[in-house]
Design an enzyme around this catalytic site. Structure first.
Site, PDB file in Angstrom:
ATOM      1  NE  ARG A 139     -35.695 -45.684  45.548  1.00  0.00           N
ATOM      2  CZ  ARG A 139     -35.751 -45.559  46.816  1.00  0.00           C
ATOM      3  NH1 ARG A 139     -35.087 -46.413  47.460  1.00  0.00           N
ATOM      4  NH2 ARG A 139     -36.937 -44.972  47.299  1.00  0.00           N
ATOM      5  CG  ASP A 158     -42.982 -47.762  38.622  1.00  0.00           C
ATOM      6  OD1 ASP A 158     -43.354 -46.961  39.430  1.00  0.00           O
ATOM      7  OD2 ASP A 158     -41.996 -48.496  38.628  1.00  0.00           O
ATOM      8  CG  ASN A 171     -39.777 -46.002  36.974  1.00  0.00           C
ATOM      9  OD1 ASN A 171     -40.968 -45.572  37.138  1.00  0.00           O
ATOM     10  ND2 ASN A 171     -39.228 -46.709  38.219  1.00  0.00           N
ATOM     11  CE1 TYR A 214     -35.574 -51.195  41.227  1.00  0.00           C
ATOM     12  CE2 TYR A 214     -36.657 -53.302  41.526  1.00  0.00           C
ATOM     13  CZ  TYR A 214     -36.069 -52.490  42.095  1.00  0.00           C
ATOM     14  OH  TYR A 214     -35.379 -52.459  43.407  1.00  0.00           O
ATOM     15  CG  HIS A 255     -31.721 -33.905  18.918  1.00  0.00           C
ATOM     16  ND1 HIS A 255     -30.261 -33.566  18.597  1.00  0.00           N
ATOM     17  CD2 HIS A 255     -31.449 -35.279  18.585  1.00  0.00           C
ATOM     18  CE1 HIS A 255     -29.529 -34.472  18.588  1.00  0.00           C
ATOM     19  NE2 HIS A 255     -30.278 -35.577  18.676  1.00  0.00           N
TER      20      HIS A 255
END
Length: 141
Positions: free
Chosen positions: A108, A30, A132, A130, A22
């Site tokens: 980023r 990517d 990810n 983008y 947890h």
């Protein structure tokens, strides 16, 4: 071979998902993401798209319901004309599996710093920019 496990989930990735506790995070990176230099642990998922992998992971991976950023995307760099169409696919996958997901967008370099602390980075073959995702694991009731 196991029943009910998507073929895109490798034994190594299944082990990682089981090991995580947890509050721990996993990055679905990517193909352009610096996985090897950022990740403490890296699992290769070459040739597999991020949306396909997300669809396979979420049915067995609860998101942390106590965190306001349990699904984190890298925000578009200011001035970049890219429109991340893949985010629409992510929205559909979330609606089906985790409708209460709390999406957060990080700049980023802040994203890279957060990813460095992740339990694992999964290096996908996703070519969309983008694409990810950071997932924060919750608890199973």
């Amino acid at each position: 071979m196991l029943k009910g496990i998507a073929p895109c989930i490798s034994p190594e990735l299944l082990k990682v998902l089981c090991e995580m506790g947890h509050g721990e995070e996993i990055v679905l990176a990517d193909a352009n993401f610096p996985s090897e230099s950022v990740g403490q642990k890296v699992v290769r998922a070459d040739g597999i798209g991020a949306a396909e992998l997300l669809s396979a992971i979420l049915p067995m991976f609860p998101l942390d319901q106590y965190d306001d950023s349990n699904f984190v995307l890298m925000g578009v760099v200011p001035g970049d004309p890219v429109v991340p169409e893949i985010w629409n696919q992510y929205d559909e996958i979330l609606k089906k599996n985790e409708p209460d997901a709390k999406i957060k967008y990080l700049e980023r370099f802040a994203y890279y710093e957060r990813a460095k602390k992740a339990y694992c980075v999964v290096a996908t073959g996703e070519r969309a920019q983008y694409a990810n995702i950071i997932l924060k694991k919750g608890v199973i009731y």
